[in-house]
Design a protein around this motif. Structure first.
Motif, PDB file in Angstrom:
ATOM      1  N   SER A  82     -12.094  -0.386  -3.660  1.00  0.00           N
ATOM      2  CA  SER A  82     -13.099  -1.431  -3.429  1.00  0.00           C
ATOM      3  C   SER A  82     -12.333  -2.744  -3.407  1.00  0.00           C
ATOM      4  N   ILE A  83     -13.002  -3.806  -3.038  1.00  0.00           N
ATOM      5  CA  ILE A  83     -12.320  -5.100  -3.048  1.00  0.00           C
ATOM      6  C   ILE A  83     -11.747  -5.367  -4.436  1.00  0.00           C
ATOM      7  N   THR A  84     -12.557  -5.113  -5.456  1.00  0.00           N
ATOM      8  CA  THR A  84     -12.140  -5.434  -6.818  1.00  0.00           C
ATOM      9  C   THR A  84     -10.905  -4.630  -7.214  1.00  0.00           C
ATOM     10  N   PHE A 130     -16.695 -15.322  -4.259  1.00  0.00           N
ATOM     11  CA  PHE A 130     -17.564 -14.290  -4.818  1.00  0.00           C
ATOM     12  C   PHE A 130     -17.080 -13.987  -6.248  1.00  0.00           C
ATOM     13  N   THR A 132     -16.571 -11.463  -8.183  1.00  0.00           N
ATOM     14  CA  THR A 132     -15.578 -10.426  -8.537  1.00  0.00           C
ATOM     15  C   THR A 132     -14.158 -10.908  -8.253  1.00  0.00           C
ATOM     16  N   ASP A 133     -13.992 -11.737  -7.221  1.00  0.00           N
ATOM     17  CA  ASP A 133     -12.661 -12.275  -6.908  1.00  0.00           C
ATOM     18  C   ASP A 133     -12.164 -13.131  -8.070  1.00  0.00           C
ATOM     19  N   ASP A 207      -9.741 -12.317   1.337  1.00  0.00           N
ATOM     20  CA  ASP A 207     -10.897 -11.446   1.127  1.00  0.00           C
ATOM     21  C   ASP A 207     -11.707 -11.480   2.429  1.00  0.00           C
ATOM     22  N   ALA A 209     -14.282  -9.611   3.306  1.00  0.00           N
ATOM     23  CA  ALA A 209     -15.568  -8.904   3.171  1.00  0.00           C
ATOM     24  C   ALA A 209     -16.562  -9.324   4.244  1.00  0.00           C
ATOM     25  N   HIS A 210     -16.592 -10.632   4.540  1.00  0.00           N
ATOM     26  CA  HIS A 210     -17.625 -11.136   5.453  1.00  0.00           C
ATOM     27  C   HIS A 210     -17.119 -11.373   6.863  1.00  0.00           C
ATOM     28  N   CYS A 230     -14.407  -4.821   2.149  1.00  0.00           N
ATOM     29  CA  CYS A 230     -15.295  -3.698   1.886  1.00  0.00           C
ATOM     30  C   CYS A 230     -15.776  -3.187   3.237  1.00  0.00           C
ATOM     31  N   TYR A 232     -19.035  -1.716   3.535  1.00  0.00           N
ATOM     32  CA  TYR A 232     -20.496  -1.473   3.494  1.00  0.00           C
ATOM     33  C   TYR A 232     -21.304  -2.590   4.147  1.00  0.00           C
ATOM     34  N   LYS A 233     -20.634  -3.672   4.582  1.00  0.00           N
ATOM     35  CA  LYS A 233     -21.370  -4.773   5.234  1.00  0.00           C
ATOM     36  C   LYS A 233     -21.368  -4.537   6.741  1.00  0.00           C
TER      37      LYS A 233
HETATM   38  C1  LIG Z   1     -16.687 -11.879  -0.635  1.00  0.00           C
HETATM   39  C2  LIG Z   1     -16.960 -10.648  -1.434  1.00  0.00           C
HETATM   40  N1  LIG Z   1     -15.982 -10.123  -2.192  1.00  0.00           N
HETATM   41  C3  LIG Z   1     -16.184  -9.010  -2.939  1.00  0.00           C
HETATM   42  C4  LIG Z   1     -17.412  -8.369  -2.943  1.00  0.00           C
HETATM   43  C5  LIG Z   1     -17.663  -7.161  -3.777  1.00  0.00           C
HETATM   44  O1  LIG Z   1     -16.507  -6.448  -4.099  1.00  0.00           O
HETATM   45  P1  LIG Z   1     -16.566  -4.878  -4.344  1.00  0.00           P
HETATM   46  O2  LIG Z   1     -16.560  -4.210  -3.005  1.00  0.00           O
HETATM   47  O3  LIG Z   1     -15.367  -4.589  -5.157  1.00  0.00           O
HETATM   48  O4  LIG Z   1     -17.836  -4.558  -5.077  1.00  0.00           O
HETATM   49  C6  LIG Z   1     -18.449  -8.882  -2.156  1.00  0.00           C
HETATM   50  C7  LIG Z   1     -19.765  -8.220  -2.162  1.00  0.00           C
HETATM   51  O5  LIG Z   1     -20.731  -8.620  -1.563  1.00  0.00           O
HETATM   52  C8  LIG Z   1     -18.214 -10.050  -1.407  1.00  0.00           C
HETATM   53  O6  LIG Z   1     -19.202 -10.591  -0.664  1.00  0.00           O
END
Ligand SMILES: Cc1ncc(COP(=O)(O)O)c(C=O)c1O
Length: 419
Positions: A82-84, A130, A132-133, A207, A209-210, A230, A232-233
Motif C-alpha cells: 500500500s502507499i503506507t 494526506f 498517512t504520508d 505520492d 495516489a491522485h 494506490c 483503488y482510485k
Molecule cells: C494522497 C494519498 N496518499 C495515501 C493514501 C492512502 O494510503 P494507503 O493506500 O496506504 O491506505 C491516500 C488515500 O486516499 C491518498 O489520497
C-alpha cells in the motif's frame, strides 16, 4: 479531439446506481477486473496450491502495463503493498543515501540508522499531505532523530512554487511530495522538482495516489527518484488492491532496508536460502506473499487502460473537468473552485469549497449523486473519463443548485465517518 477509436470505453464498468463521481476515492468495478478475479478464484478452486504455477510472478507480469502508466521501464515498477507500507520500505532504504549521510547508495543500503556528525538527515513533506504520508515520515523522523519539515501553504489549498523551492534543500535529505494534492487537485511539476531535488542532493519521492490512471507520467525521463501509489482510485483495481512503487534505475543497487522473501531474486526464491539475494529492480521492495485475488483486480483493471491509452484518458478528463468548472462558475456562485485552472496544474478532480460542504455531500448522495467530502469545507467531484459524461456533471451541478436554492441539505444530520 482524440481519435474516436481511442476514446475511453464508457461500457466497460458495472457502475453503482446513480451518478458516480467518486472515482478519485474508490474506482468502480470493471468487467475486466470482475473476470480476472473470477478466473483467479476458479484456479484456486480447481488447482489449489498448484495455482501458484501461474500466480508466481504475477506482480512482475503486470509491470509492463504499469510502467506505461507511470512512464517507467518494467523493472522500475512493481505492484505491491500500500502507499503506507511502500513509503516505509522506501524510507528504510533511501532516507540517508548519498551525500546526505556520506554513505553511497548500495554500500549498506543507507539503512544503518547511524548518522555521521555534521551530515544532513532532515525529512520534508507538505502541510497539505494526506495524513498517512505524514504519519510515515513522522515515524522515521522519530526513529532516526531527525527533523520533519513541512512546506507551508499560503491559502490552505495549494502549494506555491517559491515555498517548494525554498524548502527543498537546507538540512533536508529525503522529501515526499504529492503529484496531485488530494484536496485541491493541484498538480505539481514532477520534472521540475525532481531536477531541483537532485541538484541539491535531496532524494525525492512522489505520492502519485491522485494522478495514476488520471494522467500520463514520465517518471523515468523526468528523473524522479522514487514514487508510490494506490490502485483503488483512478486505476479501479478494487478496495485495498495492491498499490505500487517506482524506483529509478539509478537506484537499483540499493539493498532494501526492509526485506522479505518476496523481494528475493525470483529464480532462487524457493531454494529457501537463509540469506537474501535481492531481485533485480523495484521487485526487490516486495515483502511477503502477494494477495492474488486482489492483484487479479489490478490485472483486469489495467487491461482497460491498455485498450484506451492514458493520453486519451487525460484529454477526455480535462474536457470533463473544464466543463465542470465552467458549470460551477455559471451556476454555483456560492461555491469556490479551489482547483487550479491551468490544465498543467490540475489532476482529475475538482474541489468546490463551501461552509456546508459536508451536508451538501450527504444530500447529494441521498439524491443519487455520489461525491466526496474532505474536511473542513471541500466537496470533491471527479468526472472520470472512463465512465462519466457531461450529462453526469450537469446532473451534479443541477442537484447542487437545487439544494442551495431550497436549503434542503440543512436537514442532513452528519454523524459517523464520511468516506
Ligand atoms: C494522497 C494519498 N496518499 C495515501 C493514501 C492512502 O494510503 P494507503 O493506500 O496506504 O491506505 C491516500 C488515500 O486516499 C491518498 O489520497
Amino acid at each position: 479531439m482524440p481519435d474516436p477509436a481511442h476514446l475511453p470505453r464508457l461500457d466497460a464498468f458495472l457502475l453503482p446506481k446513480g451518478v458516480y463521481l467518486d472515482g478519485n476515492s474508490l474506482g468502480p468495478l470493471s468487467y475486466g477486473a470482475q473476470a480476472a478475479i473470477e478466473r483467479r478464484m476458479r484456479q484456486w478452486q480447481y488447482h489449489g496450491v498448484a495455482g501458484w504455477d501461474d500466480w508466481f510472478g504475477l506482480a512482475e507480469r503486470l509491470s509492463g502495463a504499469l510502467g506505461k502508466l507511470v512512464g517507467a521501464y518494467p523493472d522500475e515498477v512493481i505492484a505491491t503493498g500500500s502507499i503506507t507500507v511502500n513509503l516505509h520500505a522506501l524510507l528504510a532504504t533511501f532516507h540517508g543515501i548519498g551525500d546526505a549521510f556520506g554513505v553511497p547508495a548500495g554500500a549498506d543500503g543507507g539503512n544503518t540508522g547511524a548518522r555521521p556528525a555534521g551530515t544532513r538527515g532532515g525529512l520534508l513533506a507538505t502541510e497539505l499531505d494526506f495524513p498517512t504520508d505524514l504519519h510515515a515520515l513522522q515515524s522515521w523522523a522519530e526513529l532516526r532523530g531527525v527533523p520533519l519539515r513541512l512546506v507551508p501553504s499560503r491559502d490552505g489549498h495549494t502549494l506555491h512554487d517559491d515555498d517548494l523551492d525554498a524548502a527543498l534543500g537546507g538540512d533536508v535529505a529525503f522529501a515526499l511530495l504529492p503529484t496531485v494534492l488530494y484536496r485541491s487537485g493541484q498538480l505539481l511539476d514532477v520534472r521540475r522538482w525532481s531536477a531541483v531535488a537532485r541538484e541539491r542532493g535531496v532524494v525525492l519521492a512522489w505520492d502519485a495516489a491522485h494522478s495514476i490512471g488520471a494522467l500520463p507520467h514520465h517518471l523515468h525521463d523526468d528523473g524522479a527518484d522514487l514514487a508510490v501509489w494506490c490502485s483503488y482510485k483512478y486505476l479501479n483495481a478494487g478496495p485495498g488492491a495492491p498499490g505500487g512503487l517506482f524506483v529509478h534505475r539509478r537506484h537499483h543497487d540499493a539493498i532494501p532496508g526492509l526485506r522479505g522473501w518476496w523481494g528475493h531474486d525470483k529464480a532462487t526464491q524457493f531454494a529457501m536460502a537463509p540469506s537474501f539475494t535481492k531481485a533485480a529492480g523495484a521487485g526487490a521492495f516486495q515483502l511477503g506473499t502477494p494477495p492474488i485475488l486482489a492483484l487479479a483486480g489490478l490485472e483486469g483493471a489495467l487491461a482497460v487502460f491498455e485498450d484506451v491509452g492514458i493520453q486519451a484518458v487525460r484529454e477526455r478528463s480535462l474536457a470533463l473537468t473544464d466543463h465542470l468548472m465552467a458549470q460551477a462558475d455559471a451556476e454555483l456562485p456560492e461555491m469556490t473552485v479551489v482547483t487550479p485552472r491551468a490544465p498543467e496544474r490540475r489532476g482529475g478532480h475538482v474541489a468546490l469549497a463551501h461552509p456546508e460542504a459536508l451536508r451538501l455531500s450527504l444530500a447529494l448522495r441521498r439524491r443519487g449523486v455520489i461525491p466526496d467530502f474532505r474536511p473542513p469545507d471541500l466537496l470533491r467531484l471527479a468526472p472520470v473519463a472512463l465512465y462519466n459524461t457531461e450529462a453526469d456533471v450537469d446532473r451534479a451541478v443541477a442537484t447542487l443548485r437545487e439544494l442551495l436554492d431550497t436549503g434542503a441539505h440543512l436537514d442532513e444530520a452528519p454523524g459517523g465517518p464520511v468516506h
